[in-house]
Write a protein that holds these residues in place. Structure first.
Motif, PDB file in Angstrom:
ATOM      1  N   VAL A 182      47.818  50.039  31.318  1.00  0.00           N
ATOM      2  CA  VAL A 182      46.811  49.005  31.557  1.00  0.00           C
ATOM      3  C   VAL A 182      46.387  48.376  30.233  1.00  0.00           C
ATOM      4  O   VAL A 182      46.691  48.899  29.164  1.00  0.00           O
ATOM      5  CB  VAL A 182      45.591  49.593  32.308  1.00  0.00           C
ATOM      6  N   ASP A 183      45.644  47.266  30.326  1.00  0.00           N
ATOM      7  CA  ASP A 183      45.272  46.546  29.112  1.00  0.00           C
ATOM      8  C   ASP A 183      43.790  46.587  28.787  1.00  0.00           C
ATOM      9  O   ASP A 183      43.357  45.938  27.853  1.00  0.00           O
ATOM     10  CB  ASP A 183      45.743  45.094  29.193  1.00  0.00           C
ATOM     11  N   GLN A 184      43.004  47.333  29.553  1.00  0.00           N
ATOM     12  CA  GLN A 184      41.579  47.403  29.256  1.00  0.00           C
ATOM     13  C   GLN A 184      41.000  48.713  29.777  1.00  0.00           C
ATOM     14  O   GLN A 184      41.544  49.336  30.675  1.00  0.00           O
ATOM     15  CB  GLN A 184      40.849  46.213  29.859  1.00  0.00           C
ATOM     16  N   PHE A 185      39.897  49.104  29.192  1.00  0.00           N
ATOM     17  CA  PHE A 185      39.304  50.384  29.548  1.00  0.00           C
ATOM     18  C   PHE A 185      38.683  50.376  30.946  1.00  0.00           C
ATOM     19  O   PHE A 185      38.528  51.415  31.559  1.00  0.00           O
ATOM     20  CB  PHE A 185      38.288  50.808  28.484  1.00  0.00           C
ATOM     21  N   GLY A 186      38.355  49.198  31.482  1.00  0.00           N
ATOM     22  CA  GLY A 186      37.829  49.119  32.847  1.00  0.00           C
ATOM     23  C   GLY A 186      38.812  49.685  33.854  1.00  0.00           C
ATOM     24  O   GLY A 186      38.429  50.308  34.842  1.00  0.00           O
ATOM     25  N   TYR A 187      40.105  49.479  33.598  1.00  0.00           N
ATOM     26  CA  TYR A 187      41.128  50.024  34.484  1.00  0.00           C
ATOM     27  C   TYR A 187      41.128  51.550  34.469  1.00  0.00           C
ATOM     28  O   TYR A 187      41.438  52.181  35.467  1.00  0.00           O
ATOM     29  CB  TYR A 187      42.519  49.521  34.097  1.00  0.00           C
ATOM     30  N   ARG A 188      40.801  52.145  33.330  1.00  0.00           N
ATOM     31  CA  ARG A 188      40.778  53.612  33.265  1.00  0.00           C
ATOM     32  C   ARG A 188      39.711  54.168  34.200  1.00  0.00           C
ATOM     33  O   ARG A 188      39.898  55.199  34.838  1.00  0.00           O
ATOM     34  CB  ARG A 188      40.565  54.072  31.832  1.00  0.00           C
TER      35      ARG A 188
END
Length: 196
Positions: free
Chosen positions: A143-149
């Motif tokens: 993924v490209d951002q921590f929100g996805y984590r």
């Protein structure tokens, strides 16, 4: 290397689908595989020309559709590494969010979905649907951002922020947007037509 890919694309079961063609079946299978992984018809015919096979866009288009009509199954994804991302698209003058997941090894598009909003809820809904359709127990999401984590944790999947190995999905979105731009920057049609 391209010759190896041509031979790997050959499947004897396809022979019946393409009898009476002037182009060898492994070459046709390779062209269809290129197109299925995201190459445009023009890119596919350019690659074939590099191999010494001069065919028209129409011929490749016919091969792609003949294989679909034959009922042959596409290659299956291994689902070890899956790139996930979203992008904004304008449909009939209104913005929507297109979510997509691609297996980085086979380059197969695993699923896409359109949502009217952007954020963790649509991302979670997309990943939940993806998890229902595929065995993701061994998959690592790129993924490209921590929100996805946060979303991955919420759905019970594992992943990491990765800006390098997930370029395939960025390229796919770039190709999609170039094609939409050809339709005057905005898609005129339904959400289902955009998804298709």
């Amino acid at each position: 290397m391209l010759a190896d890919l041509v031979s790997e694309s050959y499947d004897a079961d396809l022979e019946e689908s393409w009898e009476n063609e002037r182009t060898a079946t492994p070459v046709r299978a390779f062209a269809v595989r290129l197109h299925q992984t995201g190459c445009s018809l023009r890119e596919t015919t350019t690659i074939l020309a590099e191999l010494g096979v001069e065919r028209s866009h129409g011929a490749v288009w016919n091969w792609v559709h003949r294989l679909v009509d034959s009922g042959c199954d596409p290659p299956e994804a291994q689902l070890k590494r899956v790139a996930v991302d979203e992008t904004a698209v304008k449909i009939n003058g209104e913005w929507s969010w297109l979510y997509a997941a691609i297996d980085t090894e086979t380059k197969l598009i695993l699923d896409i979905a359109l949502f009217g909003q952007h954020g963790t809820d649509p991302a979670a809904a997309f990943l939940h649907r993806l998890d229902e359709r595929h065995d993701l127990s061994e998959a690592e999401f790129l993924v490209d951002q921590f929100g996805y984590r946060i979303v991955l944790s919420r759905v019970g999947l594992s992943g990491r922020v990765n800006y390098t190995d997930r370029t395939l999905i960025e390229k796919w979105f770039q190709t999609l947007k170039m094609r939409i731009d050809r339709f005057h920057t905005s898609w005129v049609g339904s959400r289902s037509s955009v998804r298709e």
